[in-house]
Design an enzyme around this catalytic site. Structure first.
Site, mmCIF file in Angstrom:
data_model
loop_
_atom_site.group_PDB
_atom_site.id
_atom_site.type_symbol
_atom_site.label_atom_id
_atom_site.label_comp_id
_atom_site.label_asym_id
_atom_site.label_seq_id
_atom_site.Cartn_x
_atom_site.Cartn_y
_atom_site.Cartn_z
ATOM 1 N N TYR A 100 1.094 -1.205 0.076
ATOM 2 C CA TYR A 100 0.271 0.205 0.325
ATOM 3 C C TYR A 100 0.877 1.061 -0.107
ATOM 4 C CZ TYR A 100 -3.642 3.378 1.531
ATOM 5 O OH TYR A 100 -4.536 3.897 1.439
ATOM 6 N N LYS A 139 0.718 4.428 -2.592
ATOM 7 C CA LYS A 139 0.240 5.324 -2.500
ATOM 8 C C LYS A 139 2.195 6.178 -2.956
ATOM 9 C CE LYS A 139 -3.528 4.981 -1.234
ATOM 10 N NZ LYS A 139 -5.082 5.508 -2.445
HETATM 11 P P1 NAP Z 1 -13.236 2.439 1.423
HETATM 12 O O1 NAP Z 1 -14.268 3.016 2.375
HETATM 13 O O2 NAP Z 1 -12.485 1.286 1.726
HETATM 14 O O3 NAP Z 1 -13.863 2.968 0.166
HETATM 15 C C1 NAP Z 1 -12.949 2.363 -0.832
HETATM 16 C C2 NAP Z 1 -13.527 3.076 -2.100
HETATM 17 O O4 NAP Z 1 -12.558 2.817 -3.273
HETATM 18 C C3 NAP Z 1 -15.149 2.311 -2.458
HETATM 19 O O5 NAP Z 1 -16.155 2.977 -3.025
HETATM 20 C C4 NAP Z 1 -15.147 0.734 -3.607
HETATM 21 O O6 NAP Z 1 -15.519 0.268 -4.589
HETATM 22 C C5 NAP Z 1 -13.275 1.714 -4.161
HETATM 23 N N1 NAP Z 1 -12.527 0.795 -5.366
HETATM 24 C C6 NAP Z 1 -12.036 -0.398 -4.866
HETATM 25 N N2 NAP Z 1 -11.542 -0.786 -5.964
HETATM 26 C C7 NAP Z 1 -12.273 -0.294 -6.776
HETATM 27 C C8 NAP Z 1 -12.097 -1.001 -8.386
HETATM 28 N N3 NAP Z 1 -11.778 -1.145 -8.511
HETATM 29 N N4 NAP Z 1 -12.059 0.095 -9.614
HETATM 30 C C9 NAP Z 1 -13.447 1.815 -8.551
HETATM 31 N N5 NAP Z 1 -13.717 1.564 -7.103
HETATM 32 C C10 NAP Z 1 -12.939 0.551 -6.716
HETATM 33 O O7 NAP Z 1 -11.738 3.542 1.370
HETATM 34 P P2 NAP Z 1 -11.151 5.093 2.022
HETATM 35 O O8 NAP Z 1 -11.177 5.006 2.965
HETATM 36 O O9 NAP Z 1 -13.343 5.793 1.982
HETATM 37 O O10 NAP Z 1 -10.522 5.449 1.273
HETATM 38 C C11 NAP Z 1 -10.692 6.151 -0.229
HETATM 39 C C12 NAP Z 1 -9.095 6.274 -0.592
HETATM 40 O O11 NAP Z 1 -8.494 7.544 0.389
HETATM 41 C C13 NAP Z 1 -8.193 5.011 -0.790
HETATM 42 O O12 NAP Z 1 -7.636 6.325 -1.901
HETATM 43 C C14 NAP Z 1 -7.293 5.292 0.406
HETATM 44 O O13 NAP Z 1 -6.649 4.395 -0.305
HETATM 45 C C15 NAP Z 1 -7.082 6.558 0.934
HETATM 46 N N6 NAP Z 1 -7.153 6.874 1.844
HETATM 47 C C16 NAP Z 1 -8.082 5.917 3.189
HETATM 48 C C17 NAP Z 1 -7.654 6.979 4.693
HETATM 49 C C18 NAP Z 1 -8.311 6.680 5.508
HETATM 50 O O14 NAP Z 1 -7.618 6.332 6.754
HETATM 51 N N7 NAP Z 1 -9.258 5.912 5.212
HETATM 52 C C19 NAP Z 1 -5.834 7.318 4.661
HETATM 53 C C20 NAP Z 1 -4.927 7.510 3.722
HETATM 54 C C21 NAP Z 1 -5.512 7.308 2.107
HETATM 55 P P3 NAP Z 1 -16.558 -0.477 -4.065
HETATM 56 O O15 NAP Z 1 -16.730 -0.605 -2.903
HETATM 57 O O16 NAP Z 1 -17.726 -0.637 -5.357
HETATM 58 O O17 NAP Z 1 -16.058 -1.492 -4.572
#
Ligand code: NAP
Length: 250
Positions: free
Chosen positions: A158, A162
Site C-alpha cells: 500500500y 501511494k
Molecule cells: P473505502 O471506504 O474502503 O472505499 C474504497 C472505495 O474504492 C469504494 O468506493 C470502492 O468501491 C472503491 N474501489 C475499490 N476498488 C475499486 C476498483 N477496482 N474500481 C473502482 N472503485 C474501486 O476507503 P476509504 O477509506 O474511503 O479510502 C478512499 C481513498 O483514500 C483510498 O484511496 C485510500 O487508500 C485513501 N486513504 C484512506 C485513508 C483512511 O484513513 N480511510 C487514509 C489515507 C488514504 P466498491 O465498494 O464499489 O468496490
C-alpha cells in the site's frame, strides 16, 4: 452531447460508493459541479450517493467499472464525458489495502493493491487527459496517503502504491502544466471510514495516541481539501502533496 463553456463543470470521482469518495462526490455536487459517481462492487451504496445528490438539487451519474482494468477504466471516463460533453475534474480516489508483513505478503496482495491504487489512477488520468487538454483546463486530485510518505509496517504494498502515486502526480503535473491543468495529491492520515473502523480497538487507541490533534480525521476534512484544489483560487498550485493528518507526520 456538446458542452458550452458556461455549462457547470463535471467531475469524475472514482470509488465514490462509500467512505471518502462518497463525501467528495457530495461536496463537489454541493458546489454546483455535476458528478460521475464511480463504483466497482457496492452498487446499492453508490446508487444512494447519486440519489442523495439529486435529492439536494445536484446532478450525478452512476458509473460502474473496475478502474484497475484498461477497458472498464476507459468506459468509466467515456460514460461521464458522453453524459455531459465535458470533464473538468478527476479525483483518483479508488483504493484498497491488503495488509500483511512482507514475509507473508503474496504476489496477489502486491498486484491487487498496485492495480487499484496506482494503475487505476494511471488509466483514469490517461483517458481523461485528452479532454482536459482539448479544454485547455482541468484539475486532477490523487488520493495518496501519509503512509506513502512515512511507510508503515504491514503495508509495504500500500505504501509503495501511494508513494508511486506521488511520483506519478509530480511527473504528470510537469507534463501538463502549460495546458492550464493542475495535478496534485492529498495524503490523508487516519480518516474514519471502513478502512480505519476495521482496525482492532487496541490498534485504534495506539494510533490515536500518536496524532497531535488527538482525533481521527473525517472524510469531510479530505473533501474540503479536494474542493479547494479544484477551485479557481488553487489555479497556480500543481505537483504538490498536501498532508491531512492532524499533525501525525509533521
Ligand atoms: P473505502 O471506504 O474502503 O472505499 C474504497 C472505495 O474504492 C469504494 O468506493 C470502492 O468501491 C472503491 N474501489 C475499490 N476498488 C475499486 C476498483 N477496482 N474500481 C473502482 N472503485 C474501486 O476507503 P476509504 O477509506 O474511503 O479510502 C478512499 C481513498 O483514500 C483510498 O484511496 C485510500 O487508500 C485513501 N486513504 C484512506 C485513508 C483512511 O484513513 N480511510 C487514509 C489515507 C488514504 P466498491 O465498494 O464499489 O468496490
Amino acid at each position: 452531447m456538446t458542452a458550452a463553456d458556461s455549462d457547470p463543470q463535471v467531475a469524475l470521482v472514482t470509488g465514490a460508493s462509500r467512505g471518502i469518495g462518497a463525501v467528495i462526490a457530495c461536496r463537489l455536487a454541493q458546489a454546483g459541479i455535476r458528478v460521475g459517481v464511480n463504483f466497482h462492487s457496492s452498487e446499492k451504496a453508490a446508487r444512494q450517493v447519486v440519489n442523495d445528490i439529486i435529492a439536494t438539487g445536484g446532478e450525478a451519474l452512476l458509473i460502474e467499472g473496475d478502474v484497475s482494468l484498461e477497458e472498464p477504466a476507459a468506459a468509466v471516463v467515456k460514460q461521464a464525458f458522453d453524459r455531459w460533453g465535458r470533464i473538468d475534474i478527476l479525483v483518483n480516489n479508488a483504493g484498497i489495502h491488503r495488509d500483511r508483513l512482507l514475509v507473508r505478503m503474496g504476489s496477489d496482495d502486491w498486484d491487487q493493491v498496485m492495480d487499484v491504487n496506482l494503475k487505476g489512477a494511471f488509466l483514469c488520468t490517461k483517458y481523461v487527459m485528452p479532454h482536459l487538454i482539448r479544454q485547455r483546463a482541468g484539475r486532477i486530485v490523487n488520493i495518496s496517503s501519509v503512509v506513502g510518505l512515512s511507510g508503515n509496517p504491514g503495508q509495504a504494498n500500500y505504501a509503495a502504491a501511494k508513494a508511486g502515486l506521488i511520483g506519478f502526480t509530480k511527473s504528470v503535473a510537469r507534463e501538463v502544466a502549460s495546458r492550464n491543468i493542475t495535478v496534485n495529491a492529498l495524503a490523508p492520515g487516519y480518516i474514519t471510514t471502513g478502512m480505519v473502523e476495521d482496525l482492532p480497538e487496541e490498534t485504534q487507541k495506539q494510533i490515536l495516541s500518536r496524532i497531535p490533534m488527538g482525533r481521527f480525521g473525517a472524510a469531510e476534512d479530505v473533501a474540503q481539501a479536494v474542493q479547494f484544489l479544484c477551485s479557481e483560487g488553487a489555479g497556480y498550485i500543481t505537483g504538490q502533496v498536501l498532508t491531512i493528518d492532524g499533525g501525525l507526520i509533521a
